[in-house]
Design an enzyme around this catalytic site. Structure first.
Site, PDB file in Angstrom:
ATOM      1  N   GLY A   3      -0.861  -0.501  15.202  1.00  0.00           N
ATOM      2  CA  GLY A   3      -0.186  -0.685  13.928  1.00  0.00           C
ATOM      3  C   GLY A   3       0.108   0.645  13.261  1.00  0.00           C
ATOM      4  O   GLY A   3      -0.532   1.657  13.554  1.00  0.00           O
ATOM      5  N   ALA A  59      -2.785   0.621   6.119  1.00  0.00           N
ATOM      6  CA  ALA A  59      -4.170   0.660   6.598  1.00  0.00           C
ATOM      7  C   ALA A  59      -4.295   1.601   7.792  1.00  0.00           C
ATOM      8  O   ALA A  59      -5.289   2.321   7.932  1.00  0.00           O
ATOM      9  CB  ALA A  59      -4.636  -0.740   6.972  1.00  0.00           C
ATOM     10  N   GLY A 100       1.064   0.666   9.581  1.00  0.00           N
ATOM     11  CA  GLY A 100       1.189   0.424   8.147  1.00  0.00           C
ATOM     12  C   GLY A 100       0.239   1.266   7.315  1.00  0.00           C
ATOM     13  O   GLY A 100      -0.346   2.251   7.787  1.00  0.00           O
ATOM     14  N   ASP A 113      -9.774   2.834   1.391  1.00  0.00           N
ATOM     15  CA  ASP A 113      -9.815   2.306   2.760  1.00  0.00           C
ATOM     16  C   ASP A 113     -10.364   3.355   3.716  1.00  0.00           C
ATOM     17  O   ASP A 113     -11.124   3.046   4.635  1.00  0.00           O
ATOM     18  CB  ASP A 113      -8.412   1.915   3.231  1.00  0.00           C
ATOM     19  CG  ASP A 113      -7.972   0.549   2.735  1.00  0.00           C
ATOM     20  OD1 ASP A 113      -8.843  -0.269   2.385  1.00  0.00           O
ATOM     21  OD2 ASP A 113      -6.759   0.296   2.709  1.00  0.00           O
ATOM     22  N   LYS A 115       0.808  -1.215   0.000  1.00  0.00           N
ATOM     23  CA  LYS A 115       0.000   0.000   0.000  1.00  0.00           C
ATOM     24  C   LYS A 115       0.847   1.273   0.000  1.00  0.00           C
ATOM     25  O   LYS A 115       0.412   2.311  -0.509  1.00  0.00           O
ATOM     26  CB  LYS A 115      -0.963  -0.002   1.186  1.00  0.00           C
ATOM     27  CG  LYS A 115      -2.057  -1.053   1.069  1.00  0.00           C
ATOM     28  CD  LYS A 115      -3.076  -0.947   2.183  1.00  0.00           C
ATOM     29  CE  LYS A 115      -4.168  -1.980   2.004  1.00  0.00           C
ATOM     30  NZ  LYS A 115      -5.246  -1.855   3.017  1.00  0.00           N
ATOM     31  N   ARG A 160       4.867  -1.786  18.045  1.00  0.00           N
ATOM     32  CA  ARG A 160       5.810  -2.662  18.756  1.00  0.00           C
ATOM     33  C   ARG A 160       7.172  -2.006  18.866  1.00  0.00           C
ATOM     34  O   ARG A 160       7.937  -2.280  19.782  1.00  0.00           O
ATOM     35  CB  ARG A 160       5.944  -3.999  18.010  1.00  0.00           C
ATOM     36  CG  ARG A 160       4.713  -4.881  18.069  1.00  0.00           C
ATOM     37  CD  ARG A 160       4.909  -6.126  17.217  1.00  0.00           C
ATOM     38  NE  ARG A 160       5.128  -5.779  15.815  1.00  0.00           N
ATOM     39  CZ  ARG A 160       5.422  -6.662  14.868  1.00  0.00           C
ATOM     40  NH1 ARG A 160       5.570  -7.938  15.166  1.00  0.00           N
ATOM     41  NH2 ARG A 160       5.587  -6.270  13.613  1.00  0.00           N
ATOM     42  N   GLN A 180     -15.145  -0.318   0.854  1.00  0.00           N
ATOM     43  CA  GLN A 180     -13.998   0.176   0.087  1.00  0.00           C
ATOM     44  C   GLN A 180     -13.969  -0.432  -1.307  1.00  0.00           C
ATOM     45  O   GLN A 180     -13.534   0.205  -2.261  1.00  0.00           O
ATOM     46  CB  GLN A 180     -12.684  -0.058   0.842  1.00  0.00           C
ATOM     47  CG  GLN A 180     -12.279  -1.495   1.059  1.00  0.00           C
ATOM     48  CD  GLN A 180     -11.567  -2.125  -0.115  1.00  0.00           C
ATOM     49  OE1 GLN A 180     -11.035  -1.418  -0.967  1.00  0.00           O
ATOM     50  NE2 GLN A 180     -11.577  -3.437  -0.182  1.00  0.00           N
TER      51      GLN A 180
END
Length: 245
Positions: A127, A131, A129, A104, A64, A151, A235
């Protein structure tokens, strides 16, 4: 016959092909949807060159963000988000042109508003990333203060152990990581589930299985939960409109 598809790696977790194949059949659309499982994003150029009927394709993990340098154009919204999940292909005598979009964001936003009647003031995003970027854009556009959790946090994120300090003031938790996706259904983000309450809302972008371990642990504490299947459908429909515009 027009061709559409999904590009990513791996694609065993994806429902997109099933969704569009059923859509084409139900609506009597003369089109085909294929999965393009590529270990190297640059290989998409060969696919496009060899597939003149390809009109558009969706992008999933892990491309992405990585696809952006390969595009000819990008929508203002996708540029602001920093991630693309839908590409329109236009073929010309001189070659082809690729325009990136992000559906998205709208899919998540619409699904969230169906899930929670009154949008909360604060949210955690698990997260960082592609998304996660779309989710953050959607939430901030709705006036929600966002805390990103990683993390390996940098200066703009917090680590999972720090969630507990803000949990009572942060009712919405959105999992944008692939943790819990089939076949590794036992996995889940390491949040303090024992401190969740009926005032919490857990939105998991994972949709396979329908009830993830993340969601199940929330249910056990009385939290409201929602998976990513409706977002996927929404989406996809936004992408369909772009591909046919």
């Amino acid at each position: 016959m027009n061709l559409f598809g999904l590009l990513g790696f791996p694609l065993g977790h994806s429902f997109s092909k099933t969704y569009f194949t059923e859509k084409f059949k139900a609506e009597k659309i003369n089109a085909e949807f294929r999965n393009f499982e590529l270990e190297d994003i640059s290989r998409m150029f060969r696919i496009i060159e060899e597939t003149p009927d390809l009109k558009g394709f969706a992008i999933t993990i892990p491309y992405k963000e990585k696809i952006i340098p390969f595009l000819d154009n990008i929508s203002d919204e996708a540029r602001a988000i920093g991630a693309v999940n839908s590409v329109k292909v236009e073929h010309t005598p001189a070659g082809f042109s690729l325009t990136g979009h992000n559906t998205d964001m709208a899919g998540f936003r619409d699904s969230l508003l169906h899930f929670i009647p009154h949008v909360p003031e604060r949210a955690f995003i698990l997260g960082t990333g592609g998304a996660a970027k779309a989710v953050k854009y959607a939430l901030t556009s709705l006036g929600v203060a966002v805390t990103s959790v990683s993390r390996t946090p940098t200066g703009i994120e917090i680590g999972y152990p720090e969630i507990i300090r803000q949990l009572d003031k942060t009712p919405l938790i959105v999992n944008t990581t692939p943790l819990g996706t089939w076949p590794h259904v036992e996995n889940c983000p390491p949040i303090p589930y024992e401190h969740l309450t009926p005032n919490h809302y857990l939105f998991d972008l994972v949709y396979n299985p329908a009830v993830t371990t993340f969601m199940q642990k929330g249910i056990q504490q009385g939290a409201k939960v929602h998976n990513g299947l409706e977002m996927l459908h929404l989406q996809a429909e936004y992408s369909w409109k772009i591909w046919n515009s």
